[in-house]
Design an enzyme around this catalytic site. Structure first.
Site, PDB file in Angstrom:
ATOM      1  N   HIS A  62      -2.766 -12.998   8.743  1.00  0.00           N
ATOM      2  CA  HIS A  62      -2.722 -12.723   7.309  1.00  0.00           C
ATOM      3  C   HIS A  62      -3.895 -13.355   6.574  1.00  0.00           C
ATOM      4  O   HIS A  62      -4.378 -12.809   5.587  1.00  0.00           O
ATOM      5  CB  HIS A  62      -1.384 -13.166   6.709  1.00  0.00           C
ATOM      6  CG  HIS A  62      -0.339 -12.116   6.824  1.00  0.00           C
ATOM      7  ND1 HIS A  62      -0.024 -11.255   5.805  1.00  0.00           N
ATOM      8  CD2 HIS A  62       0.443 -11.748   7.866  1.00  0.00           C
ATOM      9  CE1 HIS A  62       0.906 -10.414   6.204  1.00  0.00           C
ATOM     10  NE2 HIS A  62       1.211 -10.696   7.463  1.00  0.00           N
ATOM     11  N   ASP A  70     -10.924 -17.176   6.137  1.00  0.00           N
ATOM     12  CA  ASP A  70     -11.508 -18.208   5.277  1.00  0.00           C
ATOM     13  C   ASP A  70     -10.515 -19.301   4.896  1.00  0.00           C
ATOM     14  O   ASP A  70     -10.804 -20.139   4.068  1.00  0.00           O
ATOM     15  CB  ASP A  70     -12.100 -17.580   4.024  1.00  0.00           C
ATOM     16  CG  ASP A  70     -11.064 -16.804   3.211  1.00  0.00           C
ATOM     17  OD1 ASP A  70      -9.862 -16.817   3.562  1.00  0.00           O
ATOM     18  OD2 ASP A  70     -11.461 -16.173   2.214  1.00  0.00           O
ATOM     19  N   SER A  72      -8.062 -19.075   3.053  1.00  0.00           N
ATOM     20  CA  SER A  72      -7.591 -18.939   1.667  1.00  0.00           C
ATOM     21  C   SER A  72      -6.082 -18.805   1.581  1.00  0.00           C
ATOM     22  O   SER A  72      -5.498 -19.097   0.540  1.00  0.00           O
ATOM     23  CB  SER A  72      -8.273 -17.743   0.990  1.00  0.00           C
ATOM     24  OG  SER A  72      -7.997 -16.556   1.704  1.00  0.00           O
ATOM     25  N   GLU A  84      -2.825 -16.349  -2.188  1.00  0.00           N
ATOM     26  CA  GLU A  84      -2.365 -15.475  -1.107  1.00  0.00           C
ATOM     27  C   GLU A  84      -1.032 -15.981  -0.556  1.00  0.00           C
ATOM     28  O   GLU A  84      -0.182 -15.197  -0.160  1.00  0.00           O
ATOM     29  CB  GLU A  84      -3.389 -15.448   0.034  1.00  0.00           C
ATOM     30  CG  GLU A  84      -4.639 -14.687  -0.273  1.00  0.00           C
ATOM     31  CD  GLU A  84      -5.620 -14.746   0.891  1.00  0.00           C
ATOM     32  OE1 GLU A  84      -5.212 -14.482   2.043  1.00  0.00           O
ATOM     33  OE2 GLU A  84      -6.791 -15.066   0.642  1.00  0.00           O
TER      34      GLU A  84
END
Length: 141
Positions: A62, A70, A72, A84
């Site tokens: 994911h 990255d 994130s 996220e």
């Protein structure tokens, strides 16, 4: 098993966006204990909850799925920006954040400001898959 290996391959290919500086033992000099710390903590997490292997791989997938790998997905919501982690598709479906957070804390104590979060996430998913494969081989599957 073939699906799992294919998924790992997709993630690895997605995480290498033309980078030529990726290599094995990247942290050998700067944080030689990183792999040992990650592997040990993933092993402990899998002993507590064998489904955590799939969860860590899912978490890494994911993260890579939205604009590349990255880390994130590890960020929390800040002010009016929904992260996220708390976004609809991930809310209550992606888990393993606690395992990664624990590993991050231990690595930060051992090697301050050296190991990136995405490397921790990638190593954790790698070792999770590796440990499951070893377990399946030992069971004769």
């Amino acid at each position: 098993m073939a699906f799992l290996m294919a998924l790992v391959l997709v993630i690895l290919l997605a995480s290498d966006k033309g980078s030529t500086s990726l290599f094995v033992d990247f942290y050998k000099e700067s944080c030689s204990v990183v792999e040992e710390i990650v592997k040990h903590n993933v092993d402990v997490a899998l002993l507590k909850d064998p489904r955590m292997a799939a969860s860590l791989l899912h978490l890494h997938f994911h993260d890579c799925f939205v604009k590349g790998c990255d880390s994130s997905i590890l960020l929390d919501t800040h002010r009016h920006v929904v992260s996220e982690k708390q976004a609809g598709p991930n809310l209550n479906t992606v888990r393993g954040f606690d395992v990664i957070e624990k590993i991050k804390v231990i690595i930060e104590e051992a090697c301050q400001q050296t190991v990136s979060c995405i490397d921790i996430l990638a190593l954790a998913s790698h070792y999770a898959v590796e440990l499951v494969v070893i377990q399946l081989e030992n069971q004769g599957a």
